[in-house]
Scaffold this motif. Structure first.
Motif, PDB file in Angstrom:
ATOM      1  N   GLU A  53      -2.643   6.574 -10.622  1.00  0.00           N
ATOM      2  CA  GLU A  53      -2.174   7.943 -10.814  1.00  0.00           C
ATOM      3  C   GLU A  53      -1.029   8.267  -9.855  1.00  0.00           C
ATOM      4  O   GLU A  53      -0.084   8.967 -10.221  1.00  0.00           O
ATOM      5  N   LYS A  54      -1.107   7.749  -8.639  1.00  0.00           N
ATOM      6  CA  LYS A  54      -0.011   7.947  -7.673  1.00  0.00           C
ATOM      7  C   LYS A  54       1.247   7.268  -8.172  1.00  0.00           C
ATOM      8  O   LYS A  54       2.344   7.835  -8.104  1.00  0.00           O
ATOM      9  N   LEU A  55       1.116   6.064  -8.668  1.00  0.00           N
ATOM     10  CA  LEU A  55       2.284   5.339  -9.161  1.00  0.00           C
ATOM     11  C   LEU A  55       2.870   6.010 -10.392  1.00  0.00           C
ATOM     12  O   LEU A  55       4.087   6.008 -10.585  1.00  0.00           O
ATOM     13  N   ALA A  56       2.010   6.612 -11.233  1.00  0.00           N
ATOM     14  CA  ALA A  56       2.506   7.349 -12.389  1.00  0.00           C
ATOM     15  C   ALA A  56       3.297   8.572 -11.943  1.00  0.00           C
ATOM     16  O   ALA A  56       4.301   8.932 -12.544  1.00  0.00           O
ATOM     17  N   LYS A  64      -3.698  12.527  -2.196  1.00  0.00           N
ATOM     18  CA  LYS A  64      -4.567  11.526  -1.569  1.00  0.00           C
ATOM     19  C   LYS A  64      -5.869  11.333  -2.333  1.00  0.00           C
ATOM     20  O   LYS A  64      -6.507  10.288  -2.204  1.00  0.00           O
ATOM     21  N   GLN A  65      -6.244  12.305  -3.160  1.00  0.00           N
ATOM     22  CA  GLN A  65      -7.459  12.179  -3.968  1.00  0.00           C
ATOM     23  C   GLN A  65      -7.219  11.379  -5.249  1.00  0.00           C
ATOM     24  O   GLN A  65      -8.176  10.966  -5.910  1.00  0.00           O
ATOM     25  N   SER A  70       0.835  -1.198   0.000  1.00  0.00           N
ATOM     26  CA  SER A  70       0.000   0.000   0.000  1.00  0.00           C
ATOM     27  C   SER A  70       0.872   1.252   0.000  1.00  0.00           C
ATOM     28  O   SER A  70       2.075   1.190   0.272  1.00  0.00           O
ATOM     29  N   LEU A  71       0.247   2.376  -0.308  1.00  0.00           N
ATOM     30  CA  LEU A  71       0.950   3.644  -0.378  1.00  0.00           C
ATOM     31  C   LEU A  71       0.463   4.571   0.727  1.00  0.00           C
ATOM     32  O   LEU A  71      -0.713   4.563   1.079  1.00  0.00           O
ATOM     33  N   TYR A  72       1.366   5.369   1.253  1.00  0.00           N
ATOM     34  CA  TYR A  72       1.043   6.335   2.306  1.00  0.00           C
ATOM     35  C   TYR A  72       1.655   7.673   1.910  1.00  0.00           C
ATOM     36  O   TYR A  72       2.814   7.732   1.512  1.00  0.00           O
ATOM     37  N   THR A  73       0.884   8.736   2.014  1.00  0.00           N
ATOM     38  CA  THR A  73       1.369  10.077   1.692  1.00  0.00           C
ATOM     39  C   THR A  73       1.320  10.943   2.934  1.00  0.00           C
ATOM     40  O   THR A  73       0.354  10.899   3.694  1.00  0.00           O
ATOM     41  N   GLY A  74       2.365  11.735   3.139  1.00  0.00           N
ATOM     42  CA  GLY A  74       2.412  12.626   4.292  1.00  0.00           C
ATOM     43  C   GLY A  74       3.292  13.826   4.014  1.00  0.00           C
ATOM     44  O   GLY A  74       3.824  13.982   2.914  1.00  0.00           O
ATOM     45  N   ILE A  75       3.443  14.678   5.028  1.00  0.00           N
ATOM     46  CA  ILE A  75       4.320  15.837   4.923  1.00  0.00           C
ATOM     47  C   ILE A  75       5.279  15.835   6.109  1.00  0.00           C
ATOM     48  O   ILE A  75       4.977  15.274   7.160  1.00  0.00           O
TER      49      ILE A  75
END
Length: 81
Positions: A74-77, A68-69, A15-20
């Motif tokens: 699209e994230k992988l691209a 995150k939307q 899975s993917l996780y996005t943060g700052i």
């Protein structure tokens, strides 16, 4: 100079996780130590696969929300750019 970084992690389960963070490398170490986000705690180890500088916390949060939307493909691209 960018004060903030938007980052994306790949978790052990794929899975993917996005943060700052102000320091993405330090934040990665925190995630892998089990003291980061609740989501990543159970999905260790995690690896940094993408990061992007942001000028301020506000712009970093807006970019994080936008990412995150996105759909997974699209994230992988984004990562392969």
């Amino acid at each position: 100079m960018a004060d903030w970084t938007v980052y994306m992690l790949r978790c052990a389960d794929g899975s993917l996780y996005t943060g700052i963070a102000r320091d993405a490398a330090a934040r990665l170490a925190v995630h892998n130590a089990g003291r980061g986000a609740k989501y990543t705690k159970a999905r260790r180890p995690v690896s940094l696969i993408w990061s992007e500088p942001a000028d301020c916390r506000s712009s970093a949060l807006k970019r994080e929300y936008a990412i995150k939307q996105l759909r997974r493909t699209e994230k992988l691209a984004l990562v392969t750019l």
